[in-house]
Design a protein around this motif. Sequence first.
Motif, PDB file in Angstrom:
ATOM      1  N   PHE A   1      -9.484   4.037   5.692  1.00  0.00           N
ATOM      2  CA  PHE A   1      -8.126   4.223   6.185  1.00  0.00           C
ATOM      3  C   PHE A   1      -8.060   5.484   7.021  1.00  0.00           C
ATOM      4  N   ASN A   2      -7.085   5.541   7.925  1.00  0.00           N
ATOM      5  CA  ASN A   2      -6.699   6.837   8.453  1.00  0.00           C
ATOM      6  C   ASN A   2      -5.429   7.207   7.688  1.00  0.00           C
ATOM      7  N   VAL A   3      -4.908   8.378   7.910  1.00  0.00           N
ATOM      8  CA  VAL A   3      -3.772   8.849   7.121  1.00  0.00           C
ATOM      9  C   VAL A   3      -2.549   7.928   7.287  1.00  0.00           C
ATOM     10  N   TYR A   4      -2.381   7.373   8.476  1.00  0.00           N
ATOM     11  CA  TYR A   4      -1.238   6.501   8.725  1.00  0.00           C
ATOM     12  C   TYR A   4      -1.386   5.171   7.980  1.00  0.00           C
ATOM     13  N   THR A   5      -2.556   4.568   8.082  1.00  0.00           N
ATOM     14  CA  THR A   5      -2.720   3.268   7.436  1.00  0.00           C
ATOM     15  C   THR A   5      -2.768   3.396   5.919  1.00  0.00           C
ATOM     16  N   LEU A   6      -3.237   4.536   5.417  1.00  0.00           N
ATOM     17  CA  LEU A   6      -3.197   4.760   3.968  1.00  0.00           C
ATOM     18  C   LEU A   6      -1.749   4.850   3.497  1.00  0.00           C
ATOM     19  N   CYS A   7      -0.922   5.565   4.242  1.00  0.00           N
ATOM     20  CA  CYS A   7       0.508   5.650   3.905  1.00  0.00           C
ATOM     21  C   CYS A   7       1.176   4.288   4.019  1.00  0.00           C
ATOM     22  N   LEU A   8       0.861   3.558   5.086  1.00  0.00           N
ATOM     23  CA  LEU A   8       1.459   2.239   5.290  1.00  0.00           C
ATOM     24  C   LEU A   8       1.104   1.293   4.143  1.00  0.00           C
ATOM     25  N   ALA A   9      -0.172   1.183   3.837  1.00  0.00           N
ATOM     26  CA  ALA A   9      -0.596   0.270   2.772  1.00  0.00           C
ATOM     27  C   ALA A   9       0.022   0.663   1.431  1.00  0.00           C
ATOM     28  N   SER A  10       0.085   1.956   1.160  1.00  0.00           N
ATOM     29  CA  SER A  10       0.669   2.441  -0.099  1.00  0.00           C
ATOM     30  C   SER A  10       2.165   2.160  -0.169  1.00  0.00           C
ATOM     31  N   MET A  11       2.846   2.372   0.951  1.00  0.00           N
ATOM     32  CA  MET A  11       4.289   2.096   0.990  1.00  0.00           C
ATOM     33  C   MET A  11       4.565   0.603   0.830  1.00  0.00           C
ATOM     34  N   VAL A  12       3.802  -0.238   1.512  1.00  0.00           N
ATOM     35  CA  VAL A  12       4.020  -1.684   1.416  1.00  0.00           C
ATOM     36  C   VAL A  12       3.790  -2.150  -0.016  1.00  0.00           C
ATOM     37  N   LEU A  13       2.730  -1.653  -0.648  1.00  0.00           N
ATOM     38  CA  LEU A  13       2.475  -2.025  -2.041  1.00  0.00           C
ATOM     39  C   LEU A  13       3.632  -1.571  -2.935  1.00  0.00           C
ATOM     40  N   ALA A  14       4.096  -0.350  -2.743  1.00  0.00           N
ATOM     41  CA  ALA A  14       5.217   0.166  -3.540  1.00  0.00           C
ATOM     42  C   ALA A  14       6.480  -0.663  -3.324  1.00  0.00           C
ATOM     43  N   ILE A  15       6.750  -1.013  -2.075  1.00  0.00           N
ATOM     44  CA  ILE A  15       7.937  -1.819  -1.764  1.00  0.00           C
ATOM     45  C   ILE A  15       7.845  -3.176  -2.442  1.00  0.00           C
ATOM     46  N   LYS A  16       6.694  -3.808  -2.321  1.00  0.00           N
ATOM     47  CA  LYS A  16       6.528  -5.139  -2.915  1.00  0.00           C
ATOM     48  C   LYS A  16       6.653  -5.116  -4.435  1.00  0.00           C
ATOM     49  N   LEU A  17       6.250  -4.019  -5.044  1.00  0.00           N
ATOM     50  CA  LEU A  17       6.323  -3.927  -6.501  1.00  0.00           C
ATOM     51  C   LEU A  17       7.704  -3.549  -7.017  1.00  0.00           C
ATOM     52  N   SER A  18       8.489  -2.865  -6.193  1.00  0.00           N
ATOM     53  CA  SER A  18       9.748  -2.331  -6.726  1.00  0.00           C
ATOM     54  C   SER A  18      11.020  -2.956  -6.163  1.00  0.00           C
ATOM     55  N   GLU A  19      10.923  -3.555  -5.003  1.00  0.00           N
ATOM     56  CA  GLU A  19      12.128  -4.095  -4.366  1.00  0.00           C
ATOM     57  C   GLU A  19      12.271  -5.584  -4.652  1.00  0.00           C
ATOM     58  N   ASP A  20      13.503  -6.029  -4.859  1.00  0.00           N
ATOM     59  CA  ASP A  20      13.765  -7.453  -5.079  1.00  0.00           C
ATOM     60  C   ASP A  20      13.657  -8.252  -3.788  1.00  0.00           C
ATOM     61  N   ASP A  21      14.093  -7.650  -2.697  1.00  0.00           N
ATOM     62  CA  ASP A  21      14.122  -8.340  -1.416  1.00  0.00           C
ATOM     63  C   ASP A  21      13.124  -7.659  -0.485  1.00  0.00           C
ATOM     64  N   THR A  22      11.986  -8.317  -0.235  1.00  0.00           N
ATOM     65  CA  THR A  22      10.972  -7.738   0.638  1.00  0.00           C
ATOM     66  C   THR A  22      10.743  -8.633   1.849  1.00  0.00           C
ATOM     67  N   CYS A  23      10.093  -8.077   2.826  1.00  0.00           N
ATOM     68  CA  CYS A  23       9.770  -8.825   4.043  1.00  0.00           C
ATOM     69  C   CYS A  23       8.347  -9.353   3.944  1.00  0.00           C
TER      70      CYS A  23
END
Length: 153
Positions: A81-103
């Motif tokens: 990863f670069n710093v951006y893609t590491l943040c992106l992948a981590s955020m997407v995983l967090a969103i998918k795990l915690s939000e009811d409505d995801t994209c």
Amino acid sequence: MSGDAITLIPEARVMATTMTQINKVSRSAFKCRDFIKMSLDDYLQRIYQYSECHESCFVMAMIFIERVLQEYSASSKSLPFNVYTLCLASMVLAIKLSEDDTCNNEFYARLGGVSNDEMVELELELLKLIKFDIFISKEEFTSYQKEMISYQS
């Protein structure tokens, strides 16, 4: 959330500051795919604004990032990863795990400036790196949240 500019929330600012410091120290440890022409603050603000995620996603993402970095700190292997893609992948995983409505992944890929195939690859690689350990205890979450808030102060 409207399309108006927002102030970067404290959790995101802490995450951006931490990741920027890591990137300066360990630039060679992050493989750079495509160069993203915006600051990490702006990148995280973009994710926050358009994904409409809760602030807690930044805390969860930071926990996942810490798990990746702990895994690699004793290793000479470079991160895929670069710093951006590491943040992106981590955020997407967090969103998918915690939000009811995801994209769908296509939305997150466009948001993060990567291809849909790369988004899928990044998410899978992140899960492998953290050994599919997506559980975050209440105590761990609270500890990171307090640390991020105190770091901001």
